[in-house]
Design a protein around this motif. Structure first.
Motif, PDB file in Angstrom:
ATOM      1  N   ALA A  26       0.832  -1.202   0.000  1.00 21.85           N
ATOM      2  CA  ALA A  26       0.000   0.000   0.000  1.00 21.85           C
ATOM      3  C   ALA A  26       0.872   1.259   0.000  1.00 21.85           C
ATOM      4  O   ALA A  26       0.590   2.215  -0.727  1.00 21.85           O
ATOM      5  CB  ALA A  26      -0.922   0.000   1.218  1.00 21.85           C
ATOM      6  N   GLY A  27       1.923   1.253   0.800  1.00 21.71           N
ATOM      7  CA  GLY A  27       2.829   2.400   0.830  1.00 21.71           C
ATOM      8  C   GLY A  27       3.488   2.642  -0.514  1.00 21.71           C
ATOM      9  O   GLY A  27       3.597   3.779  -0.972  1.00 21.71           O
ATOM     10  N   HIS A  28       3.913   1.573  -1.165  1.00 23.27           N
ATOM     11  CA  HIS A  28       4.552   1.712  -2.478  1.00 23.27           C
ATOM     12  C   HIS A  28       3.539   2.141  -3.527  1.00 23.27           C
ATOM     13  O   HIS A  28       3.867   2.919  -4.429  1.00 23.27           O
ATOM     14  CB  HIS A  28       5.233   0.398  -2.879  1.00 23.27           C
ATOM     15  N   ARG A  29       2.295   1.664  -3.411  1.00 27.89           N
ATOM     16  CA  ARG A  29       1.268   2.020  -4.386  1.00 27.89           C
ATOM     17  C   ARG A  29       0.918   3.511  -4.281  1.00 27.89           C
ATOM     18  O   ARG A  29       0.792   4.189  -5.288  1.00 27.89           O
ATOM     19  CB  ARG A  29       0.017   1.174  -4.161  1.00 27.89           C
ATOM     20  N   VAL A  30       0.813   4.019  -3.061  1.00 33.55           N
ATOM     21  CA  VAL A  30       0.388   5.403  -2.865  1.00 33.55           C
ATOM     22  C   VAL A  30       1.547   6.386  -2.884  1.00 33.55           C
ATOM     23  O   VAL A  30       1.480   7.428  -3.530  1.00 33.55           O
ATOM     24  CB  VAL A  30      -0.404   5.521  -1.540  1.00 33.55           C
ATOM     25  N   HIS A  31       2.611   6.078  -2.157  1.00 36.15           N
ATOM     26  CA  HIS A  31       3.715   7.026  -2.006  1.00 36.15           C
ATOM     27  C   HIS A  31       4.917   6.704  -2.886  1.00 36.15           C
ATOM     28  O   HIS A  31       5.764   7.554  -3.095  1.00 36.15           O
ATOM     29  CB  HIS A  31       4.193   7.067  -0.554  1.00 36.15           C
ATOM     30  N   GLY A  32       5.028   5.453  -3.323  1.00 36.64           N
ATOM     31  CA  GLY A  32       6.194   5.037  -4.097  1.00 36.64           C
ATOM     32  C   GLY A  32       7.317   4.528  -3.217  1.00 36.64           C
ATOM     33  O   GLY A  32       8.385   4.199  -3.703  1.00 36.64           O
ATOM     34  N   TRP A  33       7.089   4.456  -1.909  1.00 37.03           N
ATOM     35  CA  TRP A  33       8.082   3.999  -0.937  1.00 37.03           C
ATOM     36  C   TRP A  33       7.338   3.601   0.334  1.00 37.03           C
ATOM     37  O   TRP A  33       6.144   3.850   0.476  1.00 37.03           O
ATOM     38  CB  TRP A  33       9.098   5.097  -0.638  1.00 37.03           C
ATOM     39  N   CYS A  34       8.059   2.986   1.263  1.00 38.70           N
ATOM     40  CA  CYS A  34       7.488   2.657   2.565  1.00 38.70           C
ATOM     41  C   CYS A  34       8.589   2.762   3.621  1.00 38.70           C
ATOM     42  O   CYS A  34       9.748   3.011   3.303  1.00 38.70           O
ATOM     43  CB  CYS A  34       6.848   1.270   2.576  1.00 38.70           C
ATOM     44  N   SER A  35       8.232   2.567   4.868  1.00 36.25           N
ATOM     45  CA  SER A  35       9.189   2.732   5.960  1.00 36.25           C
ATOM     46  C   SER A  35      10.273   1.661   5.969  1.00 36.25           C
ATOM     47  O   SER A  35      11.292   1.817   6.634  1.00 36.25           O
ATOM     48  CB  SER A  35       8.464   2.737   7.305  1.00 36.25           C
TER      49      SER A  35
END
Length: 82
Positions: A26-35
């Protein structure tokens, strides 16, 4: 002489949202990265999600009041020490 209609148009394939194993899809889908990505921290992802959600809700009409019409009985008992 080259005409504007003769320009080569290249269609890009649809964006595929994939994340490395163990990362947030979800993070990669929305922001292009994750924590879990190198150089990123958990607080950055949390802030990104909160900012996104706030922007979505700022545009919506507020139909519910911010406060309840009257406090709960439990809240009154706590406040008055009963």
């Amino acid at each position: 002489m080259c005409d504007a209609t003769d320009e080569l148009t290249i269609e890009k394939p649809p964006k595929v949202h994939v994340a490395p194993p163990g990362h947030s899809r979800a993070g990669h889908r929305v922001h292009g990265w994750c924590s879990r990505c190198p150089g990123r921290e958990l607080w950055e992802e949390l802030l990104a999600w909160r900012t996104r959600d706030n922007e979505l809700h700022d545009d919506a009409d507020a139909k519910a009041p911010d406060r309840v019409a009257h406090p709960s009985r439990e809240g009154q008992e706590t406040a008055h020490g009963r």
